[in-house]
Design an enzyme around this catalytic site. Structure first.
Site, PDB file in Angstrom:
ATOM      1  N   ILE A  23       0.913  -1.251  -0.048  1.00 14.98           N
ATOM      2  CA  ILE A  23       0.069   0.373   0.169  1.00 14.98           C
ATOM      3  C   ILE A  23       0.617   1.214   0.086  1.00 14.98           C
ATOM      4  O   ILE A  23       0.664   2.241  -0.908  1.00 14.98           O
ATOM      5  CB  ILE A  23      -0.614  -0.248   1.115  1.00 14.98           C
ATOM      6  N   ALA A  24       2.089   1.000   0.855  1.00 11.23           N
ATOM      7  CA  ALA A  24       2.836   2.436   0.679  1.00 11.23           C
ATOM      8  C   ALA A  24       3.581   2.683  -0.397  1.00 11.23           C
ATOM      9  O   ALA A  24       4.112   4.019  -1.418  1.00 11.23           O
ATOM     10  CB  ALA A  24       4.375   2.302   1.269  1.00 11.23           C
ATOM     11  N   SER A  44      12.308   1.674   7.668  1.00 13.49           N
ATOM     12  CA  SER A  44      11.409   0.184   7.670  1.00 13.49           C
ATOM     13  C   SER A  44      12.786  -0.747   8.971  1.00 13.49           C
ATOM     14  O   SER A  44      13.894   0.066   9.434  1.00 13.49           O
ATOM     15  CB  SER A  44      12.399  -0.630   6.604  1.00 13.49           C
ATOM     16  N   ARG A  45      12.575  -0.779   9.090  1.00 11.67           N
ATOM     17  CA  ARG A  45      13.060  -2.279  10.443  1.00 11.67           C
ATOM     18  C   ARG A  45      14.465  -2.930   9.705  1.00 11.67           C
ATOM     19  O   ARG A  45      15.385  -3.397  10.343  1.00 11.67           O
ATOM     20  CB  ARG A  45      12.484  -3.241  11.364  1.00 11.67           C
ATOM     21  N   TYR A  66      12.327   3.352  12.919  1.00 11.25           N
ATOM     22  CA  TYR A  66      11.211   4.497  12.944  1.00 11.25           C
ATOM     23  C   TYR A  66      11.534   5.570  13.286  1.00 11.25           C
ATOM     24  O   TYR A  66      11.332   6.540  13.064  1.00 11.25           O
ATOM     25  CB  TYR A  66      10.084   4.257  13.114  1.00 11.25           C
ATOM     26  N   HIS A  87      -0.130  -0.112  14.602  1.00 13.53           N
ATOM     27  CA  HIS A  87      -0.681   2.334  14.599  1.00 13.53           C
ATOM     28  C   HIS A  87      -0.444   2.891  14.915  1.00 13.53           C
ATOM     29  O   HIS A  87      -0.069   4.251  14.885  1.00 13.53           O
ATOM     30  CB  HIS A  87      -2.045   1.860  13.517  1.00 13.53           C
ATOM     31  N   LYS A 105      -5.934   2.655   7.690  1.00 15.98           N
ATOM     32  CA  LYS A 105      -6.581   2.175   7.773  1.00 15.98           C
ATOM     33  C   LYS A 105      -6.615   0.041   7.637  1.00 15.98           C
ATOM     34  O   LYS A 105      -6.222   0.302   6.983  1.00 15.98           O
ATOM     35  CB  LYS A 105      -8.506   2.574   7.022  1.00 15.98           C
TER      36      LYS A 105
END
Length: 337
Positions: A23-24, A44-45, A66, A87, A105
Site C-alpha cells: 500500500i505504501a 523500515s526495520r 522509525y 498503527h 485504515k
C-alpha cells in the site's frame, strides 16, 4: 456535477513513509505522479527493504528504524503503512516528534487506541487523519451531491461488499491475530466506513462471522440499523474475490456503484420516474486525493479533515469494536480493549 479539486493544486508537502509495503508503494506512486509533494524519506526495520523501496520510488533518504525517520528535519508529514497492530505506536512516535500523520485504515485496533492518538495530536497541535482514501474520490463527492439533491429520495438501504481471496497462511499478516489480522480491519473497514459516510452512526449493529483456525475473522456479515426505515447490509471475507460493488436505494430510485466501489469508479442512477444517467469521471490511481487533503489542511493550519474527521474515525472504530465483540475476535495485547 461537482468535481473534486485536482490534487496537483494542493500545496507541496514533504512525506516520510513508515512501512514500505504494497500500500505504501501505491501511495508513493500516486503522490509522485499526481501531486506537487515530495517523497523525502522512508523507514523500515530492515535496511535492504528500505533501500529497495527508496530506489524504486526515487526517495533520497532511508532510515533503519522509525525514530530516525520521524525525527528527520526534512519530513513534514509521516505516512504510517505498517500492520494495524502497530498503527497506534507509530502514530504516537510521529506525533511526539511534531510531525503531521496520515495513518492507514483501519486506523488502530480499537476505539480506545484511536482516542489515545487523537488526544496526543490535540495536545501537540498536529494534523492526523485516517487514510480512508474513498472519502476523497471524485465519484464519492458526486454521490453525495446526487443524494443531497434528492435524486433518489430518502435512503432506505445500502448494500456493500469487500472480499478478496487470500490462501490460508498462519504466518501471513492477514491471518495473524498478533498483527490484528482478519477480514474486518483490512477489508471490511471499507463497507463499514462507506455506510457511516452516507448514513452516519447506526442505532443498532448485528454481526455474524466465521473465524479462521488462528482465531481471526475469515468472513463477516453485518447489518447496521438506522432508525425504523433504513439498514445497511455489509459483507467482508478473506476467502473469495467478491464483486466489491454497492447499491444505495431510496424512496425515489437507486444508485448502482460499480466495483470496486471504494476506488475510482462509475455509478448509475435509476429513478422511479424512469430517468437514468451515469456518472463517469476517469481518475487514475486514487491515493493522491487523500495526500492532497493532508497538504491542504496542514497549509491551512488545521488538525483534522471535515471529510474524515477524528469523530468519523472514532465512530467507525466503535462500530467495528462491536462487530468484533459479537463475532468473538480479540487481539493479543490490544490497548484499551
Amino acid at each position: 456535477m461537482a468535481r473534486t479539486e485536482d490534487p496537483r493544486t494542493a500545496p507541496p508537502i514533504r512525506w516520510g513513509i513508515i512501512g514500505p509495503g504494497g500500500i505504501a508503494s501505491q501511495f508513493a506512486n500516486s503522490v509522485r505522479e499526481f501531486t506537487r509533494a515530495q517523497l523525502v524519506a522512508v523507514g523500515s526495520r530492515h535496511r535492504d527493504r528500505a533501500e529497495r523501496f527508496a530506489t524504486g520510488h526515487g526517495i533520497p533518504t532511508t532510515h533503519v528504524g522509525y525514530r530516525d525517520l520521524v525525527e528527520d528535519p526534512q519530513v513534514d508529514a509521516v505516512y504510517v503503512a505498517t500492520p494495524h497492530s502497530e498503527h497506534r505506536e507509530h502514530a504516537l512516535l510521529a506525533i511526539r516528534a511534531g510531525k503531521h500523520v496520515l495513518v492507514e485504515k483501519a486506523f488502530t485496533r480499537n476505539v480506545a487506541e484511536a482516542q489515545e492518538v487523537f488526544d496526543a495530536a490535540r495536545e501537540a497541535g498536529v494534523f492526523v487523519m485516517e487514510a480512508m482514501w474513498t472519502r476523497f474520490l471524485p465519484h464519492v463527492a458526486a454521490l453525495h451531491q446526487v443524494i443531497e439533491a434528492g435524486e433518489i429520495g430518502d435512503i432506505v438501504s445500502i448494500r456493500a461488499d469487500h472480499g478478496q481471496f487470500f490462501p490460508f497462511d498462519a504466518a501471513s499478516r492477514l491471518y495473524d491475530p498478533a498483527l490484528a489480522g482478519g477480514a474486518l480491519l483490512d477489508l471490511g473497514v471499507y463497507p463499514v466506513s462507506w455506510a457511516h459516510d452516507f448514513l452516519g452512526v447506526p442505532t443498532g449493529v448485528h454481526a455474524y462471522g466465521q473465524l479462521t483456525s488462528t482465531g481471526v475473522d475469515g468472513q463477516i456479515a453485518m447489518v447496521l440499523e438506522y432508525g425504523q426505515n433504513t439498514i445497511a447490509t455489509l459483507n467482508t471475507t478473506l476467502w473469495s474475490k467478491t464483486p466489491t460493488t454497492s447499491s444505495i436505494s431510496g424512496t425515489e430510485g437507486f444508485i448502482r456503484v460499480a466495483g470496486s466501489f471504494y476506488a475510482p469508479t462509475v455509478f448509475r442512477v435509476e429513478r422511479r420516474d424512469g430517468r437514468q444517467w451515469t456518472f463517469e469521471q476517469p481518475s487514475p490511481r486514487g491515493l493522491q486525493y487523500e495526500a492532497a487533503e493532508v497538504a491542504r489542511r496542514v497549509a491551512a493550519g488545521e488538525t483534522e479533515s471535515p471529510l474524515m474527521s477524528w469523530q468519523h474515525t472514532l465512530d467507525v472504530m466503535t462500530t467495528m469494536d462491536e462487530v468484533r465483540r459479537q463475532v468473538g475476535v480479540v487481539y493479543p495485547g490490544e490497548g484499551g480493549a
